[in-house]
Design a protein around this motif. Structure first.
Motif, PDB file in Angstrom:
ATOM      1  N   MET A 152      -7.232  35.123  15.551  1.00 19.16           N
ATOM      2  CA  MET A 152      -7.869  33.932  14.961  1.00 19.16           C
ATOM      3  C   MET A 152      -6.932  32.721  15.013  1.00 19.16           C
ATOM      4  N   ALA A 153      -5.669  32.963  14.675  1.00 21.27           N
ATOM      5  CA  ALA A 153      -4.704  31.856  14.663  1.00 21.27           C
ATOM      6  C   ALA A 153      -4.532  31.282  16.067  1.00 21.27           C
ATOM      7  N   LYS A 154      -4.477  32.189  17.056  1.00 19.21           N
ATOM      8  CA  LYS A 154      -4.284  31.774  18.447  1.00 19.21           C
ATOM      9  C   LYS A 154      -5.430  30.873  18.923  1.00 19.21           C
ATOM     10  N   SER A 155      -6.622  31.146  18.421  1.00 19.27           N
ATOM     11  CA  SER A 155      -7.785  30.365  18.878  1.00 19.27           C
ATOM     12  C   SER A 155      -7.883  29.007  18.181  1.00 19.27           C
ATOM     13  N   GLY A 156      -7.104  28.787  17.128  1.00 16.45           N
ATOM     14  CA  GLY A 156      -7.148  27.503  16.406  1.00 16.45           C
ATOM     15  C   GLY A 156      -8.102  27.512  15.227  1.00 16.45           C
ATOM     16  N   PHE A 157      -8.579  28.696  14.829  1.00 17.37           N
ATOM     17  CA  PHE A 157      -9.587  28.814  13.775  1.00 17.37           C
ATOM     18  C   PHE A 157      -9.128  28.172  12.458  1.00 17.37           C
ATOM     19  N   PHE A 158      -7.906  28.496  12.025  1.00 11.66           N
ATOM     20  CA  PHE A 158      -7.463  28.042  10.697  1.00 11.66           C
ATOM     21  C   PHE A 158      -7.308  26.524  10.638  1.00 11.66           C
ATOM     22  N   ARG A 159      -6.735  25.970  11.704  1.00 13.76           N
ATOM     23  CA  ARG A 159      -6.574  24.517  11.731  1.00 13.76           C
ATOM     24  C   ARG A 159      -7.951  23.840  11.763  1.00 13.76           C
ATOM     25  N   TRP A 160      -8.855  24.432  12.536  1.00  6.57           N
ATOM     26  CA  TRP A 160     -10.209  23.878  12.647  1.00  6.57           C
ATOM     27  C   TRP A 160     -10.902  23.853  11.284  1.00  6.57           C
ATOM     28  N   ILE A 161     -10.847  24.955  10.563  1.00  9.55           N
ATOM     29  CA  ILE A 161     -11.577  25.031   9.288  1.00  9.55           C
ATOM     30  C   ILE A 161     -10.956  24.074   8.253  1.00  9.55           C
ATOM     31  N   CYS A 162      -9.644  23.920   8.277  1.00 13.56           N
ATOM     32  CA  CYS A 162      -8.990  22.983   7.346  1.00 13.56           C
ATOM     33  C   CYS A 162      -9.407  21.546   7.665  1.00 13.56           C
ATOM     34  N   MET A 163      -9.378  21.194   8.958  1.00 16.30           N
ATOM     35  CA  MET A 163      -9.716  19.826   9.371  1.00 16.30           C
ATOM     36  C   MET A 163     -11.189  19.533   9.098  1.00 16.30           C
ATOM     37  N   LEU A 164     -12.009  20.566   9.302  1.00 12.69           N
ATOM     38  CA  LEU A 164     -13.449  20.392   9.070  1.00 12.69           C
ATOM     39  C   LEU A 164     -13.711  20.087   7.590  1.00 12.69           C
ATOM     40  N   LEU A 165     -13.057  20.842   6.745  1.00 11.76           N
ATOM     41  CA  LEU A 165     -13.246  20.654   5.301  1.00 11.76           C
ATOM     42  C   LEU A 165     -12.736  19.279   4.859  1.00 11.76           C
ATOM     43  N   ALA A 166     -11.606  18.879   5.416  1.00 12.31           N
ATOM     44  CA  ALA A 166     -11.053  17.556   5.074  1.00 12.31           C
ATOM     45  C   ALA A 166     -12.026  16.457   5.485  1.00 12.31           C
ATOM     46  N   LYS A 167     -12.654  16.656   6.647  1.00 10.45           N
ATOM     47  CA  LYS A 167     -13.612  15.658   7.144  1.00 10.45           C
ATOM     48  C   LYS A 167     -14.849  15.628   6.238  1.00 10.45           C
ATOM     49  N   ILE A 168     -15.312  16.816   5.822  1.00  7.54           N
ATOM     50  CA  ILE A 168     -16.512  16.896   4.975  1.00  7.54           C
ATOM     51  C   ILE A 168     -16.299  16.129   3.664  1.00  7.54           C
ATOM     52  N   VAL A 169     -15.088  16.236   3.097  1.00  6.25           N
ATOM     53  CA  VAL A 169     -14.832  15.520   1.826  1.00  6.25           C
ATOM     54  C   VAL A 169     -14.335  14.091   2.072  1.00  6.25           C
ATOM     55  N   LYS A 170     -14.491  13.650   3.315  1.00 11.10           N
ATOM     56  CA  LYS A 170     -14.145  12.267   3.717  1.00 11.10           C
ATOM     57  C   LYS A 170     -12.684  11.909   3.402  1.00 11.10           C
ATOM     58  N   TYR A 171     -11.818  12.872   3.480  1.00  8.46           N
ATOM     59  CA  TYR A 171     -10.366  12.679   3.320  1.00  8.46           C
ATOM     60  C   TYR A 171     -10.002  12.049   1.977  1.00  8.46           C
ATOM     61  N   LYS A 172     -10.874  12.216   0.986  1.00  7.26           N
ATOM     62  CA  LYS A 172     -10.569  11.669  -0.350  1.00  7.26           C
ATOM     63  C   LYS A 172      -9.713  12.684  -1.108  1.00  7.26           C
TER      64      LYS A 172
END
Lengths: 455, 198
Positions: A100-120
């Motif tokens: 999972m780490a090799k595929s970028g899953f963890f970074r993707w899910i963190c960035m996605l969540l940050a985007k969803i909350v509009k980086y507030k």
């Protein structure tokens, strides 16, 4: 037998002290002490070759029941020795997580969540806490924190806020999330595997406590850090400079495969009480699928597996079995039984707080491995009592480690990631925030366990 | 000097090693790296330099730190490793420079042109220098000197295979008592010239 008992206790004490001293890598410590247990305690002092064979427990691997058991037939508790089911399951999960780490899953899910909350900042603070807890239910907390803390620092630099409070709250929630499931924290795997408890058993018991605890700690950490969060919220943010979630994905095919494997693991774990598949089978199966689908990346994944931790477990189980076979654990169990006068409420309180306080300072894995046979002796044939003591032990060992920077592996990794980036989290700062939260969750756990199972 | 050189200086507290390093850097027209490495690291990390400075040479407390999979809770180790990384990058460049302390002789041991030097001094000479430099009485100067030397030895030996202040760790060990800081700097300059063949 007295000489064997003394030797077993001395070996165990030396192992614990060496682990705490942190001078020699801990797998060397447990393997060395494990070898001494086999040779000195079982071989020379007890002259019992059968005990050596039973402790190595290799025969278990050849039994069908080790891999699959009829879901309609009650599971038998294990009889000590090396818990190969725990080790195989951990190895399988390590391989899956590397994929999972090799595929970028963890970074993707963190960035996605940050985007969803509009980086507030404040929503990000809460969202990352919840995500840390949810991910840690299925993935080892070290991996969760390794990625989450690194991305928190990256976002903190872009959004101009101090990442330390967020990292400390994420660490706490990773430990809390880990307590919710059988696979979330090594003590739970040891407890579950020893007593034949299922994923659902944990989810409905420790999971419920962890859920209530999560609500409380989110409120607690928010209140403690509200001034810092408010100050950070006033900063102007240019969202266009933020890294996109898609940029985290290293390879789309690997990414999709890793998510499918992860979901498969979750489904297999949730249903394992119905399918009869043991955690060893699930771990081995997930590992095989990950490796088959990894193609050329197989070598890289295997090279990143934490063999040291697996060897640490092997040695640890042998040393603890030395205490069990020589009757020391029975003596300890009788002692707890005497103190509590056979009262379940007192037993639960002792186990939660003793394991909680001990886990804040020493490794909770050897502690849990030692306590498992003790609670088995305390409970005897009383299955309800065994489960109640199991939840007490799980919550004590999982949550107690939150109190100090060295109490759990996730804490060490989180503090280290912060330190590598120039943010110091010392004992004072760490304990000031996390120790009260630990006391809150341990108190809530005690209350729920007493009200739900003892009254 | 046309050829590349790196002078890595280890020193006893009060021996004047830092001043010797400064004089050498000035004479040879190269940069001097010492505490300023911590400032550069802080700049790179975009964090407060004072905080890093406070832990740059602090003793790691036993039993209070733990390491898991190579990750440590010791901030002292992180600050040290950042400095070592910076020194490695300097070593990988083609810059000639003088560096004081920070285990440089070990970190850069495989880099061409590295000359490692240890500056010691007669105890009375060092006490006199410390008393004068810091305006201390004799007892306070001895206490300060011994404390700093203990810390330096601990720090060096924690991260290096070679032992601090022992002759086989360095190319040249010199007693600054006899020539003073300027004279010792000139002596080392001549040594460096001959070593690199100029």
């Amino acid at each position: 037998m007295l000489a064997a008992q003394i030797a077993a206790v001395v070996i165990f004490a030396v192992m614990f002290v060496l682990i705490v001293m942190d001078k020699i890598e801990r797998h060397y410590v447990t393997l060395g002490c494990g070898a001494l247990t086999l040779i000195l305690v079982f071989g020379l002092l007890m002259q019992d070759v059968g005990a050596i064979w039973n402790t190595l427990a290799l025969e278990n691997l050849t039994h069908l029941g080790f891999w699959w058991s009829d879901p309609n037939v009650a599971h038998e508790a294990s009889h000590g020795g090396i818990d190969w089911a725990t080790i195989i399951f951990l190895a399988g999960m390590m391989i899956m997580v590397e994929g999972m780490a090799k595929s970028g899953f963890f970074r993707w899910i963190c960035m996605l969540l940050a985007k969803i909350v509009k980086y507030k900042t404040t929503p990000l603070f809460i969202a990352f806490m919840v995500m840390s807890a949810v991910l840690a239910m299925f993935i080892d907390s070290i991996t969760v924190i390794l990625f989450l803390a690194a991305i928190t620092i990256e976002l903190a630099k872009l959004l101009k806020f101090n990442p330390v409070p967020m990292i400390m709250s994420e660490i706490f929630c990773a430990n809390l999330g880990g307590s919710a499931t059988m696979c979330g924290d090594p003590p739970n795997i040891i407890i579950g595997s020893a007593f034949g408890l299922s994923f659902t058993d944990f989810l409905l018991n420790t999971g419920l406590i962890a859920g209530i605890g999560l609500v409380l700690v989110v409120v607690y950490f928010y209140l403690v850090n509200r001034k810092t969060l408010k100050a950070a919220s006033n900063t102007e943010i240019d969202i266009s400079n933020m890294p996109s979630p898609a940029s985290a994905i290293v390879n789309k095919a690997d990414f999709v495969i890793s998510i499918v494997i992860f979901l498969l693991a979750v489904v297999l774990l949730i249903t394992h009480a119905n399918t009869g598949l043991s955690v060893a089978t699930i771990g081995a199966g997930i590992a095989v699928i990950t490796l088959i689908t990894a193609g050329k990346g197989i070598k890289e994944i295997l090279s990143k597996v934490d063999y040291k931790t697996l060897l640490f477990f092997v040695g640890l189980f042998i040393v603890v079995d030395g205490l069990g076979v020589t009757g020391i654990l029975k003596i300890m169990a009788n002692f707890i039984g005497q103190i509590s006068g056979g009262n379940l409420v007192i037993m639960c309180v002792i186990i939660i707080w003793l394991s909680g306080i001990a886990s804040a300072f020493v490794d909770n894995i050897p502690f849990a491995a030692t306590m498992v046979p003790i609670i088995a002796t305390l409970a005897g044939a009383d299955a309800t009592m065994l489960k109640t003591l199991s939840w007490s032990l799980a919550m004590g060992t999982d949550i107690g480690g939150c109190a100090t920077p060295i109490g759990a592996s996730a804490n060490v990794v989180g503090v280290s990631v912060a330190g590598k980036n120039g943010y110091r989290i010392g004992w004072g700062k760490y304990c000031a925030q996390s120790a009260p939260a630990t006391v809150i969750v341990l108190a809530v756990s005690t209350l729920i366990i007493i009200l739900r199972y003892c009254v | 000097m046309s050829k590349r050189f790196i002078i890595a200086i280890g020193r006893e507290f009060g021996s004047g090693g830092k001043h010797i390093g400064r004089a050498l850097a000035k004479e040879l027209g190269v940069n001097l790296y010492d505490r300023n490495i911590v400032e550069k690291v802080a700049e790179e990390l975009d964090v407060d330099a004072e905080q890093l400075m406070a832990y740059a040479k602090k003793k790691r407390r036993p039993f209070f730190h733990k390491t898991v999979k190579g990750h440590t809770t010791s901030f002292e180790d992180h600050v040290a490793n950042h400095q070592f990384d910076y020194i490695r990058r300097l070593g990988a460049s083609d810059e000639s420079f003088v560096i004081v302390g920070r285990c440089a002789e070990e970190i850069l041991k495989d880099v061409d042109g590295v000359i490692s030097i240890f500056v010691k001094g007669d105890r009375e000479y060092k006490i006199g220098r410390v008393m004068k430099q810091f305006g201390l009485d004799r007892a306070a100067a001895i206490e300060k000197m011994d404390r700093h030397d203990r810390t330096r030895k601990y720090y060096h030996d924690r991260y290096c295979k070679g032992k601090w202040g022992q002759i086989d760790t360095y190319d040249l060990c010199i007693d600054s008592t006899h020539f003073g800081t300027q004279g010792t700097a000139e002596f080392i300059k001549e040594y460096v010239k001959r070593r690199i063949g100029e």
